[in-house]
Enzyme design. Structure first.
Site: not given
Ligand SMILES: CC(C)(COP(=O)(O)OP(=O)(O)OC[C@H]1O[C@@H](n2cnc3c(N)ncnc32)[C@H](O)[C@@H]1OP(=O)(O)O)[C@@H](O)C(=O)NCCC(=O)NCCS
Length: 166
Positions: A83, A115, A127
């Site tokens: 995202v 992974e 996850y």
């Molecule tokens: C991982 C990623 C896809 C999450 O996307 P996002 O849209 O921010 O996530 P969401 O808003 O849907 O959050 C869902 C849940 O994730 C967790 N979460 C998301 N961001 C978080 C943060 N910064 N710290 C802790 N928990 C977090 C929480 O459990 C959250 O649930 P909650 O809102 O009920 O607390 C995003 O951080 C990202 O793109 N990261 C960089 C790419 C990456 O690392 N991808 C995964 C590779 S394995």
């Protein structure tokens, strides 16, 4: 009023749709700003060419997220989920992952695997909140500064899940 099936409830006016070749430049821009060791453009093009499930989240013409999932031998593999940094923590990652899992469930796949770097706390929380459980470690799986980093392997049983595709 009924909600359009592809509307992203967490973010009005955002939609999930299939990724196309023309999305790749915008995908790469988000990829490069999100990962220290990003996928190349060629990897995304290969994923499209071989028919992996490649989805993008768009809002007002702007690409704000994407996910890639492969399948084989009755299993789904989440290969990428990302995202745009300015759009995180709004439920987009969760909605997109649920969309991919619903597609896998609807396709009759039994389990989903992925992974993740053990240091990626945000992704691991996401996850685990969806029911993924750690099942092992792949040693030296990822590139890292000055060497390699292990990957945690997570699994989710898909049987019994609802297959409603958002
Ligand atoms: C991982 C990623 C896809 C999450 O996307 P996002 O849209 O921010 O996530 P969401 O808003 O849907 O959050 C869902 C849940 O994730 C967790 N979460 C998301 N961001 C978080 C943060 N910064 N710290 C802790 N928990 C977090 C929480 O459990 C959250 O649930 P909650 O809102 O009920 O607390 C995003 O951080 C990202 O793109 N990261 C960089 C790419 C990456 O690392 N991808 C995964 C590779 S394995």
């Amino acid at each position: 009023m009924a909600t359009a099936p592809d509307q992203l409830l967490a973010l009005p006016a955002a939609q999930i749709r299939a990724m196309s070749e023309t999305d790749v430049p915008a995908v790469i821009e988000v990829e490069r700003s999100s990962y220290q060791f990003p996928w190349s453009e060629g990897i995304f093009r290969d994923c499209l060419r071989v028919g992996y499930v490649c989805r993008v989240v768009v809002r007002s013409g702007e690409l704000i997220g994407y996910g890639v999932m492969s399948s084989g031998a009755g299993e789904a593999h989440i290969l990428n989920l990302c995202v745009r940094e300015s759009e995180r923590c709004r439920g987009i990652g969760r909605t997109l992952l649920e969309h991919l899992l619903a597609r896998a469930t609807a396709a009759g796949l039994s389990d989903a695997y992925l992974e993740v770097r053990p240091s990626n706390t945000a992704a691991i929380r996401l996850y685990q909140s969806l029911g993924f459980e750690p099942i092992g470690v792949r040693r030296g799986y990822y590139q890292a500064i000055g060497g390699r980093e292990d990957a945690a392997v997570l699994k989710l049983a898909l049987r019994g899940r609802r297959a409603r595709i958002s």
